[in-house]
Design a protein around this motif. Structure first.
Motif, PDB file in Angstrom:
ATOM      1  N   GLN A 103     -28.173  -9.563   9.171  1.00 57.11           N
ATOM      2  CA  GLN A 103     -29.619  -9.705   9.326  1.00 57.11           C
ATOM      3  C   GLN A 103     -30.009 -11.163   9.142  1.00 57.11           C
ATOM      4  O   GLN A 103     -29.634 -11.795   8.172  1.00 57.11           O
ATOM      5  N   ALA A 104     -30.791 -11.700  10.067  1.00 57.63           N
ATOM      6  CA  ALA A 104     -31.175 -13.116  10.020  1.00 57.63           C
ATOM      7  C   ALA A 104     -32.644 -13.294   9.648  1.00 57.63           C
ATOM      8  O   ALA A 104     -33.267 -14.279  10.012  1.00 57.63           O
TER       9      ALA A 104
ATOM     10  N   PHE B  23     -34.417  -1.579  22.909  1.00 63.90           N
ATOM     11  CA  PHE B  23     -33.159  -1.878  23.584  1.00 63.90           C
ATOM     12  C   PHE B  23     -32.532  -0.603  24.123  1.00 63.90           C
ATOM     13  O   PHE B  23     -32.846   0.502  23.672  1.00 63.90           O
ATOM     14  N   ALA B  24     -31.611  -0.786  25.052  1.00 65.66           N
ATOM     15  CA  ALA B  24     -30.798   0.308  25.587  1.00 65.66           C
ATOM     16  C   ALA B  24     -29.535  -0.305  26.164  1.00 65.66           C
ATOM     17  O   ALA B  24     -29.556  -1.446  26.623  1.00 65.66           O
TER      18      ALA B  24
ATOM     19  N   ALA C 237     -26.403   1.056  18.668  1.00 67.74           N
ATOM     20  CA  ALA C 237     -27.116   1.186  17.389  1.00 67.74           C
ATOM     21  C   ALA C 237     -26.210   0.815  16.215  1.00 67.74           C
ATOM     22  O   ALA C 237     -26.620   0.051  15.332  1.00 67.74           O
ATOM     23  N   ILE C 238     -25.001   1.338  16.201  1.00 67.06           N
ATOM     24  CA  ILE C 238     -24.064   1.033  15.111  1.00 67.06           C
ATOM     25  C   ILE C 238     -23.799  -0.465  15.057  1.00 67.06           C
ATOM     26  O   ILE C 238     -23.813  -1.072  13.979  1.00 67.06           O
ATOM     27  N   GLU C 239     -23.559  -1.069  16.216  1.00 65.08           N
ATOM     28  CA  GLU C 239     -23.297  -2.510  16.255  1.00 65.08           C
ATOM     29  C   GLU C 239     -24.502  -3.304  15.747  1.00 65.08           C
ATOM     30  O   GLU C 239     -24.356  -4.239  14.961  1.00 65.08           O
ATOM     31  N   MET C 240     -25.688  -2.924  16.163  1.00 63.24           N
ATOM     32  CA  MET C 240     -26.890  -3.640  15.727  1.00 63.24           C
ATOM     33  C   MET C 240     -27.120  -3.481  14.224  1.00 63.24           C
ATOM     34  O   MET C 240     -27.526  -4.427  13.550  1.00 63.24           O
TER      35      MET C 240
ATOM     36  N   LYS D 139     -34.987  -2.254  10.484  1.00 60.45           N
ATOM     37  CA  LYS D 139     -34.423  -0.915  10.585  1.00 60.45           C
ATOM     38  C   LYS D 139     -34.202  -0.598  12.057  1.00 60.45           C
ATOM     39  O   LYS D 139     -35.111  -0.748  12.871  1.00 60.45           O
ATOM     40  N   ARG D 140     -32.989  -0.188  12.397  1.00 64.16           N
ATOM     41  CA  ARG D 140     -32.663   0.156  13.781  1.00 64.16           C
ATOM     42  C   ARG D 140     -32.556   1.668  13.905  1.00 64.16           C
ATOM     43  O   ARG D 140     -31.859   2.305  13.118  1.00 64.16           O
TER      44      ARG D 140
END
Length: 160
Positions: A115-116, A42-43, A107-110, A122-123
């Motif tokens: 977690q589903a 992602f970006a 990243a912080i938001e993700m 790990k992000r």
């Protein structure tokens, strides 16, 4: 089992294309395609804007992967404001685009999202920037927010 999800900075994509042009080195770009298509790369949309401005070949590749570019959320806007309040030198004044705080905010938001899955996710931020003393760069800010940051070669090593 741990699934690795990457939030990539413009610098890594540009450096990858500079040193491994996609018309010559197919393997790394096939891996990047696979990561994007499988929802593991992602970006923020600001990265797409930077790519569009600096690298036409890379922009063509990126536009084939719209699923990897995320529009800012309200939470990310709050996070970027918080990051820039604490680290205003993360972006250069007068710079047309400034993806760095958006990469960190995504990243912080993700990481903070529930977690589903039954297995660990790990992000990790991927950037070519390095910690150099007290200079405020992506890895420095990531460290302050306990977000792991690696370079693109370390990402390829992690992927095998």
């Amino acid at each position: 089992m741990t699934t690795l999800i990457y939030i990539i900075d413009t610098s890594s994509l540009i450096e990858l294309n500079k040193h491994n042009p996609m018309d010559v080195y197919k393997t790394p770009w096939k891996m990047m395609d696979g990561l994007a298509k499988s929802g593991r790369l992602f970006a923020p949309s600001e990265v797409m804007a930077e790519i569009d401005r600096f690298d036409n070949t890379l922009a063509v590749w990126a536009k084939k992967h719209p699923e990897m570019f995320k529009e800012p959320t309200e939470e990310q806007v709050k996070l970027v404001k918080m990051i820039l309040k604490k680290y205003p030198s993360l972006i250069k004044k007068g710079k047309l685009f400034a993806a760095d705080p958006w990469v960190i905010a995504l990243a912080i938001e993700m990481i903070s999202s529930p977690q589903a899955t039954l297995y660990e996710v790990k992000r990790i931020v991927v950037t070519e920037e390095k910690i150099r003393g007290n200079r405020v760069r992506i890895p420095y800010v990531c460290k302050e927010y306990t977000v792991e940051a690696i370079d693109i070669m370390d990402m390829f090593r992690a992927e095998g």
